[in-house]
Design a protein around this motif. Sequence first.
Motif, PDB file in Angstrom:
ATOM      1  N   PRO A   1     -23.324 -23.938  16.784  1.00 19.51           N
ATOM      2  CA  PRO A   1     -22.238 -24.919  16.910  1.00 19.51           C
ATOM      3  C   PRO A   1     -21.379 -24.943  15.646  1.00 19.51           C
ATOM      4  N   LEU A   2     -20.099 -25.243  15.824  1.00 19.49           N
ATOM      5  CA  LEU A   2     -19.152 -25.222  14.717  1.00 19.49           C
ATOM      6  C   LEU A   2     -18.587 -26.616  14.483  1.00 19.49           C
ATOM      7  N   VAL A   3     -18.703 -27.093  13.237  1.00 16.59           N
ATOM      8  CA  VAL A   3     -18.080 -28.364  12.853  1.00 16.59           C
ATOM      9  C   VAL A   3     -16.986 -28.057  11.836  1.00 16.59           C
ATOM     10  N   VAL A   4     -15.911 -28.842  11.894  1.00 14.42           N
ATOM     11  CA  VAL A   4     -14.739 -28.571  11.072  1.00 14.42           C
ATOM     12  C   VAL A   4     -14.332 -29.843  10.342  1.00 14.42           C
ATOM     13  N   GLY A   5     -13.948 -29.675   9.053  1.00 14.03           N
ATOM     14  CA  GLY A   5     -13.401 -30.797   8.301  1.00 14.03           C
ATOM     15  C   GLY A   5     -14.270 -31.218   7.134  1.00 14.03           C
ATOM     16  N   ASP A   6     -13.680 -31.970   6.231  1.00 18.23           N
ATOM     17  CA  ASP A   6     -14.399 -32.477   5.069  1.00 18.23           C
ATOM     18  C   ASP A   6     -15.542 -33.390   5.492  1.00 18.23           C
ATOM     19  N   GLU A   7     -16.706 -33.154   4.896  1.00 17.48           N
ATOM     20  CA  GLU A   7     -17.925 -33.930   5.132  1.00 17.48           C
ATOM     21  C   GLU A   7     -18.436 -33.838   6.568  1.00 17.48           C
TER      22      GLU A   7
ATOM     23  N   GLU B   1     -38.032 -18.787   6.192  1.00 15.86           N
ATOM     24  CA  GLU B   1     -36.575 -18.922   6.215  1.00 15.86           C
ATOM     25  C   GLU B   1     -36.153 -20.360   6.516  1.00 15.86           C
ATOM     26  N   ARG B   2     -35.049 -20.763   5.904  1.00 12.49           N
ATOM     27  CA  ARG B   2     -34.444 -22.029   6.276  1.00 12.49           C
ATOM     28  C   ARG B   2     -33.842 -21.885   7.669  1.00 12.49           C
ATOM     29  N   GLU B   3     -33.950 -22.924   8.481  1.00 13.47           N
ATOM     30  CA  GLU B   3     -33.461 -22.836   9.857  1.00 13.47           C
ATOM     31  C   GLU B   3     -31.985 -23.209   9.920  1.00 13.47           C
ATOM     32  N   PRO B   4     -31.105 -22.272  10.261  1.00 11.53           N
ATOM     33  CA  PRO B   4     -29.683 -22.612  10.389  1.00 11.53           C
ATOM     34  C   PRO B   4     -29.443 -23.452  11.633  1.00 11.53           C
ATOM     35  N   SER B   5     -28.622 -24.475  11.492  1.00 10.47           N
ATOM     36  CA  SER B   5     -28.389 -25.399  12.596  1.00 10.47           C
ATOM     37  C   SER B   5     -26.960 -25.349  13.111  1.00 10.47           C
ATOM     38  N   ALA B   6     -26.008 -25.092  12.240  1.00 14.13           N
ATOM     39  CA  ALA B   6     -24.601 -25.100  12.658  1.00 14.13           C
ATOM     40  C   ALA B   6     -23.771 -24.319  11.651  1.00 14.13           C
ATOM     41  N   LEU B   7     -22.513 -24.129  11.995  1.00 14.26           N
ATOM     42  CA  LEU B   7     -21.532 -23.538  11.092  1.00 14.26           C
ATOM     43  C   LEU B   7     -20.555 -24.628  10.671  1.00 14.26           C
ATOM     44  N   TRP B   8     -20.124 -24.556   9.419  1.00 14.92           N
ATOM     45  CA  TRP B   8     -19.201 -25.558   8.877  1.00 14.92           C
ATOM     46  C   TRP B   8     -17.959 -24.844   8.359  1.00 14.92           C
ATOM     47  N   GLN B   9     -16.810 -25.221   8.911  1.00 15.45           N
ATOM     48  CA  GLN B   9     -15.550 -24.636   8.477  1.00 15.45           C
ATOM     49  C   GLN B   9     -14.764 -25.644   7.648  1.00 15.45           C
ATOM     50  N   ARG B  10     -14.370 -25.189   6.464  1.00 10.70           N
ATOM     51  CA  ARG B  10     -13.564 -26.029   5.579  1.00 10.70           C
ATOM     52  C   ARG B  10     -12.690 -25.132   4.720  1.00 10.70           C
ATOM     53  N   ASN B  11     -11.397 -25.476   4.673  1.00 11.45           N
ATOM     54  CA  ASN B  11     -10.428 -24.698   3.885  1.00 11.45           C
ATOM     55  C   ASN B  11     -10.441 -23.221   4.256  1.00 11.45           C
ATOM     56  N   GLY B  12     -10.631 -22.939   5.527  1.00  7.48           N
ATOM     57  CA  GLY B  12     -10.587 -21.565   6.003  1.00  7.48           C
ATOM     58  C   GLY B  12     -11.856 -20.778   5.803  1.00  7.48           C
ATOM     59  N   GLU B  13     -12.857 -21.341   5.183  1.00  7.59           N
ATOM     60  CA  GLU B  13     -14.119 -20.655   4.960  1.00  7.59           C
ATOM     61  C   GLU B  13     -15.211 -21.254   5.838  1.00  7.59           C
ATOM     62  N   ILE B  14     -16.108 -20.391   6.305  1.00  5.65           N
ATOM     63  CA  ILE B  14     -17.191 -20.820   7.194  1.00  5.65           C
ATOM     64  C   ILE B  14     -18.529 -20.586   6.498  1.00  5.65           C
ATOM     65  N   ALA B  15     -19.368 -21.618   6.510  1.00  2.00           N
ATOM     66  CA  ALA B  15     -20.696 -21.542   5.898  1.00  2.00           C
ATOM     67  C   ALA B  15     -21.755 -21.880   6.936  1.00  2.00           C
ATOM     68  N   VAL B  16     -22.936 -21.319   6.744  1.00  8.25           N
ATOM     69  CA  VAL B  16     -24.088 -21.642   7.591  1.00  8.25           C
ATOM     70  C   VAL B  16     -24.805 -22.832   6.974  1.00  8.25           C
ATOM     71  N   ILE B  17     -25.097 -23.866   7.775  1.00 10.84           N
ATOM     72  CA  ILE B  17     -25.718 -25.082   7.260  1.00 10.84           C
ATOM     73  C   ILE B  17     -26.966 -25.422   8.067  1.00 10.84           C
ATOM     74  N   SER B  18     -27.846 -26.187   7.440  1.00 10.63           N
ATOM     75  CA  SER B  18     -29.040 -26.685   8.116  1.00 10.63           C
ATOM     76  C   SER B  18     -28.709 -27.994   8.822  1.00 10.63           C
ATOM     77  N   ALA B  19     -29.710 -28.574   9.499  1.00  8.93           N
ATOM     78  CA  ALA B  19     -29.467 -29.790  10.277  1.00  8.93           C
ATOM     79  C   ALA B  19     -29.065 -30.966   9.397  1.00  8.93           C
ATOM     80  N   ASP B  20     -29.511 -30.989   8.136  1.00 10.74           N
ATOM     81  CA  ASP B  20     -29.144 -32.085   7.245  1.00 10.74           C
ATOM     82  C   ASP B  20     -27.837 -31.823   6.498  1.00 10.74           C
ATOM     83  N   GLY B  21     -27.167 -30.724   6.831  1.00 10.08           N
ATOM     84  CA  GLY B  21     -25.877 -30.440   6.218  1.00 10.08           C
ATOM     85  C   GLY B  21     -25.935 -29.568   4.986  1.00 10.08           C
ATOM     86  N   THR B  22     -27.129 -29.160   4.558  1.00  6.91           N
ATOM     87  CA  THR B  22     -27.251 -28.319   3.373  1.00  6.91           C
ATOM     88  C   THR B  22     -26.688 -26.930   3.654  1.00  6.91           C
TER      89      THR B  22
END
Length: 327
Positions: free
Chosen positions: A213-219, A178-199
């Motif tokens: 952890p949750l990060v919010v905003g473009d890029e 499995e890919r290791e999830p590192s954080a959650l990314w919220q953008r435009n009201g949607e939340i995605a699971v991302i890896s440490a490199d942002g994928t």
Amino acid sequence: MDGGGRFPEPLIAAGPAGGPAGGAPAPGASLPGGWAGTGILTRYLPRFLRPRRASVAIPIEKRMPRLLGTSLLFGFFGLVGATGFVASGAYAEVVARHGALADIAARAAGFGLDKVTIAGLIQLQPAEILHAARIDQRNSLPFLDVVGVRDRLAEVPLIGAVSVRKIYPHELVVTLTEREPSALWQRNGEIAVISADGTVIDRMRDGRFAALPLVVGDEANLRTKEYLDLLDAAGPLKERIRAGTLVSGRRWTLKLDGIDIRLPETGAREAMARLVKLDAASHLLDKDIIAVDLRMPDRLVVRLTEEGAAVRQEAQKKKQKGKGTET
């Protein structure tokens, strides 16, 4: 003998068709078809060059295999029945319930898919793997396409690598990473699971990743490592930080129990360490405040809540009134 001392018939009996005895052709006689010397030809020529006897005419009904007509009749009616079975949808229903005919036969022979072993699961569940691979009790091991199973599992965003192999008579082994999830990314009201490199690994489907952890905003996903470094610098305040918002792609604002911690574009880690020391000394973050601005290195700006501002204003009035009385 006749009166001249001659026999009325030859002493050697004639063979068939007036030839010599034994059926041999008379010297110099021609064979049917223009062949001469049949004995020599049959002795020295290859079989395919030897003269053949004329075939005897046999009625066609005697040359046909027995029961051929019956077999053709039954075959015709069987074909009609099979066509109607397929056209009516009955065959599709059988396949939907029990699998293809080949799988049914293989299961009857003892090669059913009775056991699936899955190794490497962390966040995913076995039911999710079976659903993604399209594996169920209708499959059989001999006719299971392991390449297709592997390709379908490779399309699952949370799976980084996968291998599939058969173990006869009835086991399938799936090994995945499995890919290791590192954080959650919220953008435009949607939340995605991302890896440490942002994928982006997958969109948020349930609560299994809610503690990330949750990060919010473009890029913001591309600067996840930077945000995680700020969390490490927060020390005892880390558990109180709920999210980090990347403002204009330049600096971070942290959300800490409803309080905005505005960090500078450069030196954010040092500013966070300064806040930790200040809170340890004065319990600043337990007061009625809604924002702490650390963007200036030589000062700290605090914004109070409405209630806190009213209390502060009343206290200042009392203080000023007290000074006036003394005067």
